[in-house]
Design a protein around this motif. Structure first.
Motif, PDB file in Angstrom:
ATOM      1  N   TRP A  78      -8.847   9.958   1.443  1.00  0.00           N
ATOM      2  CA  TRP A  78      -8.461  10.823   2.559  1.00  0.00           C
ATOM      3  C   TRP A  78      -9.239  12.137   2.542  1.00  0.00           C
ATOM      4  CZ3 TRP A  78      -2.712   9.852   0.924  1.00  0.00           C
ATOM      5  CH2 TRP A  78      -2.396   8.515   1.206  1.00  0.00           C
ATOM      6  N   SER A  79      -9.523  12.622   1.348  1.00  0.00           N
ATOM      7  CA  SER A  79     -10.337  13.834   1.264  1.00  0.00           C
ATOM      8  C   SER A  79     -11.742  13.574   1.794  1.00  0.00           C
ATOM      9  CB  SER A  79     -10.393  14.329  -0.179  1.00  0.00           C
ATOM     10  OG  SER A  79     -11.146  15.518  -0.286  1.00  0.00           O
ATOM     11  N   MET A  80     -12.255  12.372   1.531  1.00  0.00           N
ATOM     12  CA  MET A  80     -13.584  12.017   2.039  1.00  0.00           C
ATOM     13  C   MET A  80     -13.584  11.921   3.557  1.00  0.00           C
ATOM     14  SD  MET A  80     -16.727  11.458   1.505  1.00  0.00           S
ATOM     15  CE  MET A  80     -16.755  11.378  -0.289  1.00  0.00           C
ATOM     16  N   LEU A  81     -12.484  11.445   4.152  1.00  0.00           N
ATOM     17  CA  LEU A  81     -12.392  11.425   5.615  1.00  0.00           C
ATOM     18  C   LEU A  81     -12.620  12.817   6.187  1.00  0.00           C
ATOM     19  CD1 LEU A  81      -9.328   9.193   6.636  1.00  0.00           C
ATOM     20  CD2 LEU A  81     -11.726   8.814   7.206  1.00  0.00           C
ATOM     21  N   GLY A 105      -4.535   8.410  -6.966  1.00  0.00           N
ATOM     22  CA  GLY A 105      -5.806   9.130  -6.970  1.00  0.00           C
ATOM     23  C   GLY A 105      -6.819   8.539  -6.007  1.00  0.00           C
ATOM     24  N   ASP A 106      -6.864   7.214  -5.918  1.00  0.00           N
ATOM     25  CA  ASP A 106      -7.805   6.570  -4.999  1.00  0.00           C
ATOM     26  C   ASP A 106      -7.495   6.944  -3.557  1.00  0.00           C
ATOM     27  OD1 ASP A 106      -8.937   5.414  -7.188  1.00  0.00           O
ATOM     28  OD2 ASP A 106      -8.146   3.386  -6.813  1.00  0.00           O
ATOM     29  N   ASP A 107      -6.208   6.934  -3.204  1.00  0.00           N
ATOM     30  CA  ASP A 107      -5.830   7.304  -1.832  1.00  0.00           C
ATOM     31  C   ASP A 107      -6.228   8.738  -1.525  1.00  0.00           C
ATOM     32  OD1 ASP A 107      -4.782   4.852  -1.145  1.00  0.00           O
ATOM     33  OD2 ASP A 107      -2.704   5.380  -1.636  1.00  0.00           O
ATOM     34  N   LEU A 108      -5.928   9.654  -2.429  1.00  0.00           N
ATOM     35  CA  LEU A 108      -6.243  11.062  -2.184  1.00  0.00           C
ATOM     36  C   LEU A 108      -7.746  11.275  -2.026  1.00  0.00           C
ATOM     37  CD1 LEU A 108      -3.787  12.868  -4.646  1.00  0.00           C
ATOM     38  CD2 LEU A 108      -3.498  12.447  -2.191  1.00  0.00           C
ATOM     39  N   ASN A 136       1.193   5.643 -13.806  1.00  0.00           N
ATOM     40  CA  ASN A 136      -0.232   5.985 -13.870  1.00  0.00           C
ATOM     41  C   ASN A 136      -0.469   7.420 -13.395  1.00  0.00           C
ATOM     42  OD1 ASN A 136      -0.949   3.444 -14.807  1.00  0.00           O
ATOM     43  ND2 ASN A 136      -1.292   2.624 -12.757  1.00  0.00           N
ATOM     44  N   PHE A 137       0.134   7.761 -12.259  1.00  0.00           N
ATOM     45  CA  PHE A 137      -0.022   9.123 -11.742  1.00  0.00           C
ATOM     46  C   PHE A 137       0.569  10.136 -12.716  1.00  0.00           C
ATOM     47  CE2 PHE A 137       1.981  12.754  -9.697  1.00  0.00           C
ATOM     48  CZ  PHE A 137       0.898  13.320  -9.038  1.00  0.00           C
ATOM     49  N   ASP A 157       0.817  -1.220   0.000  1.00  0.00           N
ATOM     50  CA  ASP A 157       0.000   0.000   0.000  1.00  0.00           C
ATOM     51  C   ASP A 157       0.849   1.269   0.000  1.00  0.00           C
ATOM     52  OD1 ASP A 157      -2.386  -1.443   0.035  1.00  0.00           O
ATOM     53  OD2 ASP A 157      -2.433  -1.504   2.232  1.00  0.00           O
ATOM     54  N   ALA A 158       2.137   1.158   0.371  1.00  0.00           N
ATOM     55  CA  ALA A 158       3.008   2.334   0.412  1.00  0.00           C
ATOM     56  C   ALA A 158       3.221   2.866  -0.996  1.00  0.00           C
ATOM     57  CB  ALA A 158       4.342   1.974   1.056  1.00  0.00           C
ATOM     58  N   TRP A 159       3.456   4.140  -1.091  1.00  0.00           N
ATOM     59  CA  TRP A 159       3.614   4.765  -2.408  1.00  0.00           C
ATOM     60  C   TRP A 159       4.931   4.413  -3.075  1.00  0.00           C
ATOM     61  CZ3 TRP A 159       1.337  10.428  -2.352  1.00  0.00           C
ATOM     62  CH2 TRP A 159      -0.056  10.338  -2.167  1.00  0.00           C
ATOM     63  N   SER A 160       5.813   3.742  -2.378  1.00  0.00           N
ATOM     64  CA  SER A 160       7.019   3.230  -3.014  1.00  0.00           C
ATOM     65  C   SER A 160       6.689   2.121  -4.007  1.00  0.00           C
ATOM     66  CB  SER A 160       8.003   2.726  -1.957  1.00  0.00           C
ATOM     67  OG  SER A 160       7.355   1.840  -1.054  1.00  0.00           O
TER      68      SER A 160
END
Length: 360
Positions: free
Chosen positions: A188-191, A182-185, A218-219, A172-175
């Motif tokens: 977290w924005s929804m939180l 995009g899914d993570d952002l 992808n990003f 799950d780490a961005w490494s």
């Protein structure tokens, strides 16, 4: 003292307006409101949203009372910051910065004025760095730990929801170059949106995180595509280094690379934001609603609410003038749940050699 004119506090405050040029990114963007307390304590409110919905009732039934939104009031007596420096007779009689060598075109009073302005600017810069450090700690950790000479260690906890402090592990780490950024952002924005009613739109990351993002194909492709559709120009190429860089937009998210720091008395560099960190913030009054709060100055020449209190006084033996600036600050995120802080990269000792070498 007759030879050189001393400044009183009112004149020093006018000098502050002349020499003080704020550069604090986090303070200016997320803590724009200034509150000056009339007491040595700072009282601050924390708000919670209950998102109640109007219930259905018969028109012949009395209305239902609504529960008020939660408000918690805390009190804190802030520690002082009071940088002090000495201006000696040498400062009035030796060549000032910018003065032509060997000519001596300035008077002693003019050189003295320059020394005062430079000293005041240095003190304000040091206070400014302390405020930025507080802002970074409040946003990333939702707490500020205050400790100093004659002041026991105290942690002011702003009580952010624990679910807003996240650590990504394993794949799950961005490494991991296949992670869907995009899914993570969006998650977290929804939180933040669910907790406060305002979505997080500012994404603040450390430089090592940005370099990892640029290896996520992808990003990178989505980021470049969005810019070509009318967004701001992409910041994907190497750039002249600044302490914060605006990289552009990714969907509705504003991306910032943040790398501010300070140095301690031994010259050791300390970064305000931990490496491998991403912090998302809902800005503005409907979001984090950050406040720069200042306690009353305990000085018989002040006795009024002040953001900072500069003064000068004479020392007889050895002959010198002492310049002192006092402040009692605390930066407060009124809605701490308007932030999410995520450790998106593993610690340096768990990273591969290549990533560890690149991390600043």
């Amino acid at each position: 003292m007759d030879a050189l004119s001393l400044y009183d506090t009112a004149e020093l405050l006018q000098l502050i307006e002349t020499v003080f040029e704020p550069e604090q990114f986090l303070v200016n963007r997320f803590f724009p409101t200034v509150h000056e307390s009339t007491t040595t304590q700072i009282l601050f409110d924390r708000f919670t949203e209950n998102e109640s919905i109007a219930p259905f009732v018969s028109p012949n039934v009395a209305g239902r009372p609504m529960r008020r939104e939660g408000r918690f009031t805390d009190a804190f007596r802030p520690a002082y910051v009071k940088p002090k420096m000495t201006i000696t007779p040498d400062d009035a009689f030796r060549r000032a910065a910018g003065e032509q060598v060997g000519v001596g075109t300035m008077s002693a009073q003019e050189r003295f004025d320059i020394a005062v302005m430079m000293g005041l600017q240095k003190q304000l810069r040091s206070i400014e760095r302390r405020l930025e450090w507080m802002a970074a700690s409040a946003l990333t950790r939702s707490s500020v730990t205050v400790v100093g000479d004659g002041y026991p260690s105290v942690t002011v906890d702003f009580a952010r929801n624990p679910s807003h402090t996240i650590e990504l592990l394993g794949d799950d780490a961005w490494s991991n170059p296949n992670v869907e950024i995009g899914d993570d952002l969006e998650d977290w924005s929804m939180l933040v949106l669910e907790a406060t009613g305002a979505a997080a739109t500012d994404v603040i990351m450390t430089p090592d995180v940005w370099r990892v993002l640029m290896r996520n194909s992808n990003f990178r492709e989505l980021f470049k595509t969005f810019q070509s559709l009318g967004g701001s120009l992409p910041g994907i190429l190497p750039a002249v280094q600044k302490r914060n860089l605006y990289k552009g937009q990714f969907g509705s998210f504003h991306l910032w690379v943040y790398q501010d720091w300070s140095r301690d008395e031994d010259g050791v560099k300390h970064k305000y934001m931990p490496p491998g960190t991403v912090t998302m913030v809902a800005a503005g009054e409907t979001g984090v609603a950050g406040v720069q709060a200042f306690g009353a100055i305990q000085d018989i020449r002040a006795l009024q609410p002040m953001r900072w209190f500069p003064k000068m006084f004479e020392q007889d033996d050895p002959s010198a003038l002492v310049l002192l600036t006092q402040s009692a600050p605390l930066l407060i995120p009124v809605r701490p749940d308007a932030t999410v802080s995520v450790q998106v990269l593993p610690p340096a000792d768990e990273m591969g050699e290549e990533e560890a070498d690149e991390a600043p």
